[in-house]
Write a protein that holds these residues in place. Structure first.
Motif, PDB file in Angstrom:
ATOM      1  N   ARG A  84      15.361  65.366   8.734  1.00  0.00           N
ATOM      2  CA  ARG A  84      15.798  64.487   9.632  1.00  0.00           C
ATOM      3  C   ARG A  84      16.717  63.371   8.845  1.00  0.00           C
ATOM      4  N   LEU A  85      17.303  62.776   9.708  1.00  0.00           N
ATOM      5  CA  LEU A  85      18.203  61.430   9.354  1.00  0.00           C
ATOM      6  C   LEU A  85      17.319  60.182   9.447  1.00  0.00           C
ATOM      7  N   SER A  86      17.023  59.493   8.328  1.00  0.00           N
ATOM      8  CA  SER A  86      16.063  58.152   8.358  1.00  0.00           C
ATOM      9  C   SER A  86      16.702  57.312   9.062  1.00  0.00           C
ATOM     10  N   CYS A  87      17.951  57.212   9.257  1.00  0.00           N
ATOM     11  CA  CYS A  87      18.662  56.187  10.070  1.00  0.00           C
ATOM     12  C   CYS A  87      18.455  56.319  11.512  1.00  0.00           C
ATOM     13  N   GLN A  88      18.050  57.551  12.078  1.00  0.00           N
ATOM     14  CA  GLN A  88      17.932  57.817  13.453  1.00  0.00           C
ATOM     15  C   GLN A  88      16.499  58.042  13.989  1.00  0.00           C
ATOM     16  N   ILE A  89      15.403  57.688  12.873  1.00  0.00           N
ATOM     17  CA  ILE A  89      14.099  57.730  13.270  1.00  0.00           C
ATOM     18  C   ILE A  89      13.560  56.295  13.346  1.00  0.00           C
ATOM     19  N   HIS A  90      12.929  56.164  14.400  1.00  0.00           N
ATOM     20  CA  HIS A  90      12.275  54.601  14.840  1.00  0.00           C
ATOM     21  C   HIS A  90      10.807  55.097  14.683  1.00  0.00           C
ATOM     22  N   VAL A  91      10.080  54.446  13.585  1.00  0.00           N
ATOM     23  CA  VAL A  91       8.685  54.890  13.337  1.00  0.00           C
ATOM     24  C   VAL A  91       7.970  54.487  14.421  1.00  0.00           C
ATOM     25  N   HIS A  92       7.178  55.398  14.969  1.00  0.00           N
ATOM     26  CA  HIS A  92       6.038  55.102  15.928  1.00  0.00           C
ATOM     27  C   HIS A  92       4.654  55.984  15.762  1.00  0.00           C
ATOM     28  N   ALA A  93       4.656  56.699  14.599  1.00  0.00           N
ATOM     29  CA  ALA A  93       3.606  57.192  13.973  1.00  0.00           C
ATOM     30  C   ALA A  93       3.459  57.424  12.610  1.00  0.00           C
ATOM     31  N   GLU A  94       2.137  58.045  12.199  1.00  0.00           N
ATOM     32  CA  GLU A  94       1.981  57.879  10.864  1.00  0.00           C
ATOM     33  C   GLU A  94       2.962  59.098  10.443  1.00  0.00           C
ATOM     34  N   LEU A  95       3.704  58.859   9.155  1.00  0.00           N
ATOM     35  CA  LEU A  95       4.603  60.081   8.726  1.00  0.00           C
ATOM     36  C   LEU A  95       4.423  60.111   7.222  1.00  0.00           C
ATOM     37  N   THR A  96       4.534  61.251   6.622  1.00  0.00           N
ATOM     38  CA  THR A  96       4.782  61.643   5.281  1.00  0.00           C
ATOM     39  C   THR A  96       6.105  62.081   5.124  1.00  0.00           C
ATOM     40  N   VAL A  97       6.692  61.759   4.134  1.00  0.00           N
ATOM     41  CA  VAL A  97       8.222  61.859   4.121  1.00  0.00           C
ATOM     42  C   VAL A  97       8.561  62.195   2.593  1.00  0.00           C
ATOM     43  N   LYS A  98       9.683  62.798   2.263  1.00  0.00           N
ATOM     44  CA  LYS A  98       9.989  62.973   1.067  1.00  0.00           C
ATOM     45  C   LYS A  98      11.736  62.599   1.284  1.00  0.00           C
ATOM     46  N   PRO A  99      12.332  61.588   0.452  1.00  0.00           N
ATOM     47  CA  PRO A  99      13.897  61.411   0.499  1.00  0.00           C
ATOM     48  C   PRO A  99      14.503  62.584  -0.155  1.00  0.00           C
ATOM     49  N   LEU A 100      15.450  62.938   0.354  1.00  0.00           N
ATOM     50  CA  LEU A 100      16.088  64.314  -0.191  1.00  0.00           C
ATOM     51  C   LEU A 100      17.445  63.998  -1.081  1.00  0.00           C
ATOM     52  N   MET A 101      17.938  62.636  -0.826  1.00  0.00           N
ATOM     53  CA  MET A 101      19.326  62.130  -1.415  1.00  0.00           C
ATOM     54  C   MET A 101      18.937  60.778  -2.033  1.00  0.00           C
ATOM     55  N   THR A 102      18.825  60.851  -3.304  1.00  0.00           N
ATOM     56  CA  THR A 102      18.715  59.199  -3.916  1.00  0.00           C
ATOM     57  C   THR A 102      19.937  58.661  -4.782  1.00  0.00           C
ATOM     58  N   ALA A 103      19.981  57.460  -4.840  1.00  0.00           N
ATOM     59  CA  ALA A 103      21.013  56.934  -5.669  1.00  0.00           C
ATOM     60  C   ALA A 103      20.715  57.290  -7.151  1.00  0.00           C
ATOM     61  N   SER A 104      19.480  57.407  -7.428  1.00  0.00           N
ATOM     62  CA  SER A 104      19.261  57.775  -9.173  1.00  0.00           C
ATOM     63  C   SER A 104      19.422  59.022  -9.319  1.00  0.00           C
ATOM     64  N   GLU A 105      19.522  60.054  -8.567  1.00  0.00           N
ATOM     65  CA  GLU A 105      19.633  61.434  -8.565  1.00  0.00           C
ATOM     66  C   GLU A 105      21.278  61.700  -8.661  1.00  0.00           C
ATOM     67  N   THR A 106      21.951  60.874  -7.755  1.00  0.00           N
ATOM     68  CA  THR A 106      23.309  61.312  -7.351  1.00  0.00           C
ATOM     69  C   THR A 106      24.275  60.403  -8.171  1.00  0.00           C
ATOM     70  N   GLY A 107      23.849  59.184  -8.673  1.00  0.00           N
ATOM     71  CA  GLY A 107      24.751  58.417  -9.399  1.00  0.00           C
ATOM     72  C   GLY A 107      25.320  57.506  -8.286  1.00  0.00           C
ATOM     73  N   MET A 108      25.419  57.684  -7.115  1.00  0.00           N
ATOM     74  CA  MET A 108      26.035  57.152  -6.115  1.00  0.00           C
ATOM     75  C   MET A 108      25.499  55.699  -5.754  1.00  0.00           C
ATOM     76  N   ASP A 109      26.555  54.692  -5.297  1.00  0.00           N
ATOM     77  CA  ASP A 109      25.925  53.365  -4.645  1.00  0.00           C
ATOM     78  C   ASP A 109      25.488  53.844  -3.440  1.00  0.00           C
ATOM     79  N   PRO A 110      23.796  53.271  -3.094  1.00  0.00           N
ATOM     80  CA  PRO A 110      23.419  53.602  -1.916  1.00  0.00           C
ATOM     81  C   PRO A 110      23.947  53.485  -0.808  1.00  0.00           C
ATOM     82  N   GLY A 111      25.014  52.281  -0.475  1.00  0.00           N
ATOM     83  CA  GLY A 111      25.347  52.230   0.567  1.00  0.00           C
ATOM     84  C   GLY A 111      25.143  51.057   1.379  1.00  0.00           C
ATOM     85  N   PRO A 112      25.916  50.500   2.275  1.00  0.00           N
ATOM     86  CA  PRO A 112      25.564  49.184   2.999  1.00  0.00           C
ATOM     87  C   PRO A 112      24.168  49.149   3.731  1.00  0.00           C
TER      88      PRO A 112
END
Length: 107
Positions: free
Chosen positions: A75-103
């Motif tokens: 899922r896209l974390s920018c489109q999820i409004h948290v309403h329940a308990e969740l366990t998640v794993k980020p799939l794209m990170t700044a440290s792994e890609t070397g990219m700026d995270p973004g605004p």
């Protein structure tokens, strides 16, 4: 308040209704959000390991199709409004890609 468990990072409580991407960022979780939370880039992808992230809206559906994301638990974390308990794993990170995270995404 719902609790978010981030694989390998720990757990924290989140204000109900807050965007998942902002919740992760505010807790120092390394996650990309290159388009500023506008569902255009899909870099804020997370794997939903456990819990109910809610329905996938039309905006998220469109970018998922464009990016070839077919797995229901990705899922896209920018489109999820948290309403329940969740366990998640980020799939794209700044440290792994070397990219700026973004605004910072809007609330």
């Amino acid at each position: 308040m719902p609790t978010i468990q981030v694989e390998g990072k720990g757990a924290f409580e989140v204000e109900e209704g807050k965007k998942l991407v902002l919740s992760l960022m505010d807790q120092g979780v390394d996650i990309l959000h290159r388009c500023g939370g506008n569902a255009r880039c899909a870099t804020c992808r997370v794997e939903i390991i456990e819990g109910d992230a809610g329905p996938i809206n039309e905006i998220e559906t469109a970018i998922r199709e464009t990016k070839g994301i077919t797995e229901d638990n990705i899922r896209l974390s920018c489109q999820i409004h948290v309403h329940a308990e969740l366990t998640v794993k980020p799939l794209m990170t700044a440290s792994e890609t070397g990219m700026d995270p973004g605004p910072r995404p809007a609330d």
